[in-house]
Scaffold this active site. Structure first.
Site, mmCIF file in Angstrom:
data_model
loop_
_atom_site.group_PDB
_atom_site.id
_atom_site.type_symbol
_atom_site.label_atom_id
_atom_site.label_comp_id
_atom_site.label_asym_id
_atom_site.label_seq_id
_atom_site.Cartn_x
_atom_site.Cartn_y
_atom_site.Cartn_z
ATOM 1 N N TYR A 107 0.758 -1.407 -0.114
ATOM 2 C CA TYR A 107 0.117 0.005 -0.086
ATOM 3 C C TYR A 107 0.714 1.200 -0.060
ATOM 4 C CZ TYR A 107 -4.625 -2.411 0.714
ATOM 5 O OH TYR A 107 -5.621 -3.186 0.560
ATOM 6 N N GLU A 209 2.797 -30.485 13.560
ATOM 7 C CA GLU A 209 2.058 -29.705 12.809
ATOM 8 C C GLU A 209 0.954 -29.136 13.231
ATOM 9 O OE1 GLU A 209 0.915 -32.168 9.446
ATOM 10 O OE2 GLU A 209 -0.470 -30.756 8.716
ATOM 11 N N ASP A 261 0.942 -35.215 9.948
ATOM 12 C CA ASP A 261 -0.069 -35.981 9.152
ATOM 13 C C ASP A 261 0.769 -36.995 8.354
ATOM 14 O OD1 ASP A 261 -2.134 -34.920 10.432
ATOM 15 O OD2 ASP A 261 -2.809 -33.837 8.656
#
Lengths: 391, 391
Positions: A107, A209, A261
């Site tokens: 910005y 995780e 996982d």
């Protein structure tokens, strides 16, 4: 607010250092301009072709190929101007004691330049940049060019990483005891290089995780019992979490174990900790932990392995209830992983082949579902004890 | 690990309380069974039709409509069994000193029931539940039925909320000084009802939707200068962050100001803090903060308002650089918001009409891009001082 009245001493020092380096790095460009030479920047290429896996150091690194960004080259003029614009904004923010984010840098620099077209002399308009992807890319060039990471320029970002454990750190003007966080946790700062390790009383680092599983292991006292520093990346790790883990390994000599996982996305999360990410290989030198160990969940934890002489951790009934069928994109991703040099070891190929044969996956939560005590008091400590990890 | 050796005293007490309530609530069902009566559960309906906006209390609440879940009603038998299965799993987890998550409750209960079909006596198979949506829904029924929130049953979850400020809390067995977090922050625990407020030295609570902007305001010392407790929900607030904010307002009497992006998703995030969420209205009674104030970013902050006698905070050039064109889904969402009873106030209708007229939105980061000091030392304090918020 007068400058720095509330900034920590550490920030003030970091700011002065970044200002000095940026000034020195861009000084030649200013000198070229003031002495009438066509200004240019020589920057290392961040292309895939210049991304190299260093098998010895086990890191994804940038190669030595460079390119010249010159004001007087029409194809490069826009990029050259963007780079100087961004460097100027960062320099000004540092001088003013600000802490920009990559989003607000976008910005800060975004505006429309009006110019007179030749030969018609009609008015043209050009935006400094259109999308944040463009300003982010320019920022990366500055990081590579100046060899200063954005964190060192006090550019902040969203942070997900959390930590608890028997470790005292100095951050800002405070000393924080990470063993006294109650049921909550310490949220890692966006600038982990500014942290000092004051006192440590731990034997290992366990990175989880999933945030919810981190909460469970924290609450059950895992880190007290096993003298661990417990960390979660809450999914794909951000830069600060990676740097913090690397520093624990490198400076405190603590072994780092990662649990994700059991699917290609989980394996890749581990590899981002260990090797670095493909798109941001210039950071690996500082952010990756080449000695990080993948503790699980492994396909061979689920099904066992006659080849490795491993018994499975799950019964047949548990497998029936817990495993999830892999989707097409999981299988595609696993095939990609198989080809990455840092997954080429025999041990990883066994896991990936097992995944591709079985076409199933397993979440960490399934192990907590089998019993939190199974996860905390059997699975994790036993695998660490017998050395059942992938290096 | 022996039971509770590492659980905090507070957790042990909470566990005993939850066990007692669950036992009492389900006792009648057990009694029905043991005395040969057909067992049933009477539970408040969680349907949209039974979700009522209480205009006086400014809360979304469950109405009084109930339904009966009976074992001997064929349409309800499956749900009845699921409810008892889930209650049993939670009870067992509490008894064993575990801390389940909603995901692992799904795994704990997931299995296949084999039964003999009548009249053929062939073997049929039925899964206890297929998807987590099913087990989550059963868990919500138990929360409503027992009037015990899942947090009180020590069911943990992923947490995103962070806090810093001049506030000392007791969490678990520790006292934590939230003004001594260095550049990091305190990550709120999943069970915020177990927190004690020990000492507070603040005048207001500022909740920031975006984590990165929270980092900026923290780093620049906003909370020290303005005696604020600074919180981020990191997007859509989770239950723990909402409950923590509510407690700061209700128990410490601190006014709560919320800042989000100026778009319908941002406005809705505020309304979740204030009024509750439509799908989980049974929690509002505990989680919503009816007195929370929307500080910004307002459409009338961007463009000013002759009707309200407001000057804009942005110049025309800044508007040109910062505002983003609204997407079709933003416009659709704004039209939905306009019809919600809790957005029906004249003040909100002005903002929503302005949004629908202009069809543009603005991110908080754009205000930080205008200058962090503008955001921290002008925009926020000035709006609080002149009372430019929406109640």
């Amino acid at each position: 607010m007068t400058n720095d009245s509330y900034s920590s001493k550490i920030d003030i020092r970091a700011r002065e250092r970044a200002l000095k380096i940026l000034y020195e790095k861009f000084y030649d460009v200013l000198k070229d301009v003031s002495e009438g030479r066509p200004p240019k920047l020589v920057i290392k290429k961040r292309t895939l072709g210049n991304t190299i896996y260093d098998a010895e150091r086990k890191l994804l690194l940038l190669g030595d190929a460079t390119f010249e960004r010159s004001l007087l080259d029409l194809r490069e003029a826009r990029k050259f101007m963007q780079t100087l614009l961004m460097a100027g904004i960062i320099y000004e923010a540092l001088s003013n004691g600000e802490y920009p984010t990559i989003r607000d840098l976008y910005y800060r620099g975004k505006h429309t330049i009006r110019y007179r077209k030749l030969p018609t002399k009609s008015i043209g308009e050009e935006n400094t940049w259109e999308e944040q992807a463009e300003s982010d890319s320019v920022l990366r060039d500055i990081e590579v060019f100046s060899n200063v990471l954005r964190e060192e320029m006090l550019i902040l970002s969203k942070e997900k990483g959390k930590v608890v454990g028997d470790l005292k750190i100095r951050s800002g003007d405070d000393i924080i005891d990470l063993s006294k966080m109650g049921h909550g946790a310490y949220s890692i700062e966006p600038t982990p290089d500014l942290i000092d390790f004051v006192e440590v009383n731990a034997e290992l680092v366990l990175v989880i995780e999933k945030d919810a599983v981190f909460q469970q292991l924290h609450r059950i006292g895992f880190w007290k019992k096993y003298r661990a520093i417990l960390i979660t990346s809450a999914g794909q790790p951000d830069r600060a979490t990676r740097r913090f883990v690397r520093r624990l390994n490198e400076e405190l000599g603590l072994p780092v174990y990662v649990i994700s996982d059991s699917d290609p996305y989980g394996y890749y999360i581990y590899s981002v900790f260990k090797t670095g990410s493909i798109t941001l290989s210039y950071e690996s030198e500082r952010l990756a932990t080449p000695h990080a160990r993948f503790l699980g969940v492994m396909m061979t934890d689920i099904f066992g392995s006659t080849k490795l002489g491993k018994k499975p951790y799950l019964t047949e009934e548990e497998r029936r209830n817990f495993i999830i069928r892999a989707k097409e994109r999981d299988i595609k991703r696993a095939r990609e992983l198989k080809e990455y040099p840092w997954f080429k070891s025999e041990r990883w190929q066994i896991e990936l082949n097992e995944f591709l044969d079985r076409k199933v996956k397993l979440e960490i939560e399934a192990l907590a579902g089998k019993g939190l005590k199974f996860l905390a008091d059997k699975y994790v400590p036993e695998k660490i004890e017998v050395g059942d990890w992938i290096e």
